[in-house]
Write a protein that holds these residues in place. Structure first.
Motif, mmCIF file in Angstrom:
data_model
loop_
_atom_site.group_PDB
_atom_site.id
_atom_site.type_symbol
_atom_site.label_atom_id
_atom_site.label_comp_id
_atom_site.label_asym_id
_atom_site.label_seq_id
_atom_site.Cartn_x
_atom_site.Cartn_y
_atom_site.Cartn_z
ATOM 1 N N PHE A 73 1.082 -1.294 0.013
ATOM 2 C CA PHE A 73 0.089 -0.043 -0.046
ATOM 3 C C PHE A 73 1.085 1.222 0.037
ATOM 4 C CE2 PHE A 73 -2.749 -3.101 1.837
ATOM 5 C CZ PHE A 73 -4.312 -2.783 1.223
ATOM 6 N N THR A 74 0.723 2.215 -0.822
ATOM 7 C CA THR A 74 1.530 3.358 -0.975
ATOM 8 C C THR A 74 0.638 4.408 -0.878
ATOM 9 O OG1 THR A 74 3.280 4.535 -2.234
ATOM 10 C CG2 THR A 74 1.739 3.260 -3.821
ATOM 11 N N GLY A 75 0.940 5.658 -0.750
ATOM 12 C CA GLY A 75 0.112 6.898 -0.633
ATOM 13 C C GLY A 75 0.642 7.819 0.553
ATOM 14 N N LEU A 76 -0.027 8.914 0.443
ATOM 15 C CA LEU A 76 0.228 10.317 1.265
ATOM 16 C C LEU A 76 0.226 9.690 2.585
ATOM 17 C CD1 LEU A 76 -0.995 13.362 -0.589
ATOM 18 C CD2 LEU A 76 1.389 12.922 -0.190
ATOM 19 N N SER A 77 0.833 10.255 3.647
ATOM 20 C CA SER A 77 0.352 10.126 5.130
ATOM 21 C C SER A 77 -1.046 10.645 5.173
ATOM 22 C CB SER A 77 1.265 11.094 5.797
ATOM 23 O OG SER A 77 1.030 10.919 7.184
ATOM 24 N N GLY A 78 -2.019 9.852 6.177
ATOM 25 C CA GLY A 78 -3.319 10.329 6.113
ATOM 26 C C GLY A 78 -4.382 9.663 5.163
ATOM 27 N N SER A 79 -3.576 8.924 4.305
ATOM 28 C CA SER A 79 -4.550 8.737 2.995
ATOM 29 C C SER A 79 -5.468 7.661 3.317
ATOM 30 C CB SER A 79 -3.658 8.167 1.898
ATOM 31 O OG SER A 79 -2.870 7.341 2.083
ATOM 32 N N GLY A 80 -5.057 6.564 4.471
ATOM 33 C CA GLY A 80 -5.889 5.485 4.735
ATOM 34 C C GLY A 80 -5.201 4.343 4.570
ATOM 35 N N LYS A 81 -4.052 4.434 4.261
ATOM 36 C CA LYS A 81 -3.093 2.969 4.035
ATOM 37 C C LYS A 81 -3.274 1.874 4.907
ATOM 38 C CE LYS A 81 0.817 4.807 3.563
ATOM 39 N NZ LYS A 81 0.356 6.117 3.883
ATOM 40 N N ILE A 102 -7.600 16.411 1.727
ATOM 41 C CA ILE A 102 -8.343 15.402 2.675
ATOM 42 C C ILE A 102 -7.243 14.747 3.863
ATOM 43 C CG2 ILE A 102 -9.553 13.288 2.792
ATOM 44 C CD1 ILE A 102 -10.888 13.864 0.206
ATOM 45 N N CYS A 103 -6.187 14.360 3.217
ATOM 46 C CA CYS A 103 -5.181 13.918 4.268
ATOM 47 C C CYS A 103 -4.818 14.882 5.132
ATOM 48 C CB CYS A 103 -3.891 13.592 3.406
ATOM 49 S SG CYS A 103 -4.062 12.206 2.094
ATOM 50 N N GLU A 104 -4.607 16.176 5.020
ATOM 51 C CA GLU A 104 -4.335 17.224 5.970
ATOM 52 C C GLU A 104 -5.521 17.593 6.913
ATOM 53 O OE1 GLU A 104 -2.064 21.394 5.885
ATOM 54 O OE2 GLU A 104 -2.441 20.558 3.924
ATOM 55 N N SER A 105 -6.718 17.186 6.159
ATOM 56 C CA SER A 105 -7.835 17.725 7.229
ATOM 57 C C SER A 105 -8.213 16.562 8.140
ATOM 58 C CB SER A 105 -9.148 17.832 6.381
ATOM 59 O OG SER A 105 -9.339 16.512 5.786
ATOM 60 N N ARG A 106 -7.579 15.441 7.716
ATOM 61 C CA ARG A 106 -7.590 14.283 8.727
ATOM 62 C C ARG A 106 -6.384 14.451 9.975
ATOM 63 N NH1 ARG A 106 -8.003 9.384 4.350
ATOM 64 N NH2 ARG A 106 -10.254 9.386 3.696
ATOM 65 N N VAL A 160 -4.518 12.930 11.501
ATOM 66 C CA VAL A 160 -4.437 12.008 12.842
ATOM 67 C C VAL A 160 -3.348 12.268 13.687
ATOM 68 C CG1 VAL A 160 -4.933 9.818 13.678
ATOM 69 C CG2 VAL A 160 -6.211 10.346 11.517
ATOM 70 N N LYS A 161 -2.263 12.213 13.104
ATOM 71 C CA LYS A 161 -0.721 12.324 13.904
ATOM 72 C C LYS A 161 -0.386 13.670 14.011
ATOM 73 C CE LYS A 161 0.466 7.913 11.847
ATOM 74 N NZ LYS A 161 1.447 7.350 10.960
ATOM 75 N N GLY A 162 -1.041 14.813 13.618
ATOM 76 C CA GLY A 162 -0.599 16.146 13.662
ATOM 77 C C GLY A 162 0.636 16.367 12.928
ATOM 78 N N LEU A 163 0.964 15.713 12.095
ATOM 79 C CA LEU A 163 2.148 15.583 11.263
ATOM 80 C C LEU A 163 2.152 17.040 10.132
ATOM 81 C CD1 LEU A 163 3.180 12.258 10.755
ATOM 82 C CD2 LEU A 163 3.869 13.510 12.349
ATOM 83 N N TYR A 164 0.965 16.986 9.542
ATOM 84 C CA TYR A 164 0.778 18.026 8.681
ATOM 85 C C TYR A 164 1.129 19.371 9.207
ATOM 86 C CZ TYR A 164 -0.561 15.050 4.905
ATOM 87 O OH TYR A 164 -0.500 14.050 3.763
ATOM 88 N N LYS A 165 0.445 19.674 10.280
ATOM 89 C CA LYS A 165 0.441 21.035 11.230
ATOM 90 C C LYS A 165 1.863 21.185 11.413
ATOM 91 C CE LYS A 165 -1.396 23.136 15.343
ATOM 92 N NZ LYS A 165 -2.182 23.259 16.538
#
Length: 200
Positions: free
Chosen positions: A29-37, A134-138, A140-145
């Protein structure tokens, strides 16, 4: 390296596959952080387990907490992180297990290297294609912020690139498809490759 001579064992991969009743390979599974992988990988593994498939999941954060805890997030360290994971996955394939990998793996060159180590016929690529908004809105880990604040450097999608797979075996768009529907599509594909009969 010149003094390494691999030992030949009587019990081979084909024997373990026969014992377990299914083929073995890697589902990547590959995709951005928060993509749902990881969420999808977890759901797929449970579905496979319920159908008698011997599985093992390798996940980015889990591997970095142990085997690869000496690696950072530089370009070189990311490549080495994936190289080690590919070698571990290959061992699990030889053990007769279906391996599920969940890794951002943003660069095509790295994914190609992983595929080369594992073997093209033993590599199923699943692209979890979720828009970065969408990934950034999720987050979950606060990494995008943290990445937006400059606290994390080389963060994929912010100040480091993600190169989309050109020909993934399966593409999942989590903003357009319910998770259960995605899991069913993935399971149906894997069931055929595993050569098993579903008990559902």
């Amino acid at each position: 390296m010149n003094n390494i001579v691999p030992h030949t064992f009587q019990v081979e991969r084909k024997d373990r596959n026969k014992l377990k009743g299914h083929k073995s390979f890697v589902v990547w599974f590959t995709g951005l952080s928060g993509s749902g992988k990881s969420t999808l990988a977890n759901m797929v593994e449970k579905r496979l387990y319920d159908n008698g498939v011997h599985t093992f999941t390798l996940d980015g954060d889990n591997v970095r907490g142990g085997l690869n805890n000496n690696l950072g997030f530089s370009r070189e360290d990311r490549s080495e992180n994936l190289r080690r994971i590919a070698e571990v996955a290959k061992l699990f394939i030889d053990s007769g297990s279906l391996v599920i990998g969940s890794f951002i793996s943003p660069l095509k060159s790295d994914r190609d290297s992983v595929k080369k180590i594992i073997g093209e016929n033993d590599f199923v690529e699943i692209y979890v294609n979720t828009p970065i908004e969408i990934c950034e809105s999720r987050d979950v880990k606060g990494l995008y912020k943290k990445a937006r604040a400059g606290e994390i450097k080389n963060f994929t999608g912010i100040d480091a690139p993600y190169e989309e797979p050109e020909f993934p075996d399966i593409e999942v768009k989590t903003n357009l498809e319910e998770a259960d529907a995605s899991v069913k599509r993935i399971f149906d594909y894997l069931k055929n490759k595993l050569e098993i009969k579903s008990n559902e």
